[in-house]
Design a protein around this motif. Structure first.
Motif, PDB file in Angstrom:
ATOM      1  N   ARG A 155      18.729 -13.635  39.521  1.00 26.94           N
ATOM      2  CA  ARG A 155      18.993 -14.751  40.435  1.00 26.94           C
ATOM      3  C   ARG A 155      20.469 -14.890  40.758  1.00 26.94           C
ATOM      4  O   ARG A 155      20.818 -15.761  41.558  1.00 26.94           O
ATOM      5  N   GLY A 164      11.537 -14.118  39.310  1.00 23.56           N
ATOM      6  CA  GLY A 164      12.580 -15.126  39.073  1.00 23.56           C
ATOM      7  C   GLY A 164      13.809 -14.560  38.385  1.00 23.56           C
ATOM      8  O   GLY A 164      14.635 -15.322  37.859  1.00 23.56           O
ATOM      9  N   THR A 166      10.980 -15.299  34.044  1.00 24.78           N
ATOM     10  CA  THR A 166      11.994 -15.950  33.200  1.00 24.78           C
ATOM     11  C   THR A 166      11.718 -17.453  33.094  1.00 24.78           C
ATOM     12  O   THR A 166      11.903 -18.050  32.037  1.00 24.78           O
ATOM     13  N   GLU A 202      19.661 -26.701  37.538  1.00 24.31           N
ATOM     14  CA  GLU A 202      20.729 -25.690  37.491  1.00 24.31           C
ATOM     15  C   GLU A 202      20.197 -24.416  36.849  1.00 24.31           C
ATOM     16  O   GLU A 202      19.184 -24.448  36.147  1.00 24.31           O
ATOM     17  N   ARG A 230      10.092 -22.015  29.787  1.00 26.57           N
ATOM     18  CA  ARG A 230       9.192 -23.162  29.556  1.00 26.57           C
ATOM     19  C   ARG A 230       8.455 -23.018  28.219  1.00 26.57           C
ATOM     20  O   ARG A 230       8.277 -24.009  27.499  1.00 26.57           O
TER      21      ARG A 230
HETATM   22  P1  AMP Z   1      11.182 -20.884  37.882  1.00 22.97           P
HETATM   23  O1  AMP Z   1       9.911 -21.201  37.184  1.00 22.97           O
HETATM   24  O2  AMP Z   1      11.321 -19.411  38.154  1.00 22.97           O
HETATM   25  O3  AMP Z   1      11.379 -21.715  39.124  1.00 22.97           O
HETATM   26  O4  AMP Z   1      12.375 -21.263  36.876  1.00 22.97           O
HETATM   27  C1  AMP Z   1      12.517 -22.589  36.396  1.00 22.97           C
HETATM   28  C2  AMP Z   1      13.938 -22.818  35.921  1.00 22.97           C
HETATM   29  O5  AMP Z   1      14.249 -21.911  34.856  1.00 22.97           O
HETATM   30  C3  AMP Z   1      15.019 -22.564  36.957  1.00 22.97           C
HETATM   31  O6  AMP Z   1      15.226 -23.671  37.817  1.00 22.97           O
HETATM   32  C4  AMP Z   1      16.228 -22.308  36.049  1.00 22.97           C
HETATM   33  O7  AMP Z   1      16.729 -23.500  35.469  1.00 22.97           O
HETATM   34  C5  AMP Z   1      15.602 -21.498  34.930  1.00 22.97           C
HETATM   35  N1  AMP Z   1      15.622 -20.042  35.284  1.00 22.97           N
HETATM   36  C6  AMP Z   1      14.556 -19.233  35.517  1.00 22.97           C
HETATM   37  N2  AMP Z   1      14.960 -17.984  35.803  1.00 22.97           N
HETATM   38  C7  AMP Z   1      16.312 -17.991  35.732  1.00 22.97           C
HETATM   39  C8  AMP Z   1      17.316 -17.017  35.939  1.00 22.97           C
HETATM   40  N3  AMP Z   1      17.005 -15.751  36.302  1.00 22.97           N
HETATM   41  N4  AMP Z   1      18.609 -17.389  35.787  1.00 22.97           N
HETATM   42  C9  AMP Z   1      18.946 -18.641  35.418  1.00 22.97           C
HETATM   43  N5  AMP Z   1      18.049 -19.623  35.243  1.00 22.97           N
HETATM   44  C10 AMP Z   1      16.741 -19.319  35.392  1.00 22.97           C
END
Ligand code: AMP
Length: 189
Positions: free
Chosen positions: A88, A85, A31, A57, A36
């Motif tokens: 969460r 990811g 996700t 957040e 990104r």
């Molecule tokens: P990550 O690359 O998995 O660390 O995700 C980067 C950012 O994307 C996180 O800090 C959140 O802001 C957002 N994000 C990714 N996955 C989720 C999710 N399952 N629920 C909510 N926000 C997410």
């Protein structure tokens, strides 16, 4: 194989998920990567998500769940996938349960990569220098760890109670961690 890879920011989820997915030929659904990519492309989803990501957040559940629902409906997920990811939050777990039960499938395994906090901070600071991610500043890293502890850490006991969770140490080299995961996924080999 339908699986979930969990763990705090900096645990190495993305790296290990890439390796598992290329060896098992299953779809890698990150996700964070999808958000990104949307930020880079300047889509409406990306513009909305960026506000939350830059502050450390979580993107609201409604937005995240809809995105995962679309992704899981794509044909490459039919033979298996790894969610990296997601979920969460407890609400995301409920949504995922209903998406999967509508398809008549379920999660086979949940792997949690565990890493101690000092190591996480070191890794994220290094990643900030290497990749320049907007959410890898010290202040945002601290907030991301807090949000993880509050909202995501409780999910491990939930999946443990379903008999799906295996914890794997994320300490050491990438290859060491991969070897530990391989033992979990292929217990007979
Ligand atoms: P990550 O690359 O998995 O660390 O995700 C980067 C950012 O994307 C996180 O800090 C959140 O802001 C957002 N994000 C990714 N996955 C989720 C999710 N399952 N629920 C909510 N926000 C997410």
């Amino acid at each position: 194989m339908r699986m979930i890879m969990m763990g705090p920011p900096g645990a190495g989820k993305g790296t290990q998920a890439d390796i598992v997915c290329s060896s098992m030929l299953i779809a890698h659904i990150s996700t964070g990567d999808i958000f990104r990519a949307n930020v880079t492309q300047g889509t409406a989803l990306g513009i909305e998500a960026k506000r939350y990501m830059d502050a450390g957040e979580y993107v609201p559940d409604g937005v995240t769940n809809a995105m995962v629902r679309d992704r899981l409906a794509q044909s490459d997920c039919a033979t298996g996938f790894l969610l990296d990811g997601y979920p969460r939050t407890i609400e995301q777990v409920g949504e995922l349960d209903s998406m999967l039960s509508a398809q008549g499938v379920s999660i086979d395994a949940v792997i949690e990569i565990t890493v101690d906090v000092d190591e996480i901070v070191q890794r994220l600071v290094k990643r900030a220098a290497d990749q320049g991610r907007a959410d890898d500043t010290e202040e945002v890293i601290r907030r991301r760890l807090e949000v993880f502890a509050e909202q995501t850490a409780p999910l491990t006991s939930l999946y443990a109670s379903r008999g799906l969770l295996t914890q794997v140490s994320g300490m050491g080299d990438i290859a060491d961690v991969t070897a530990r995961i391989r033992v979990v996924l292929n217990p007979d080999s």
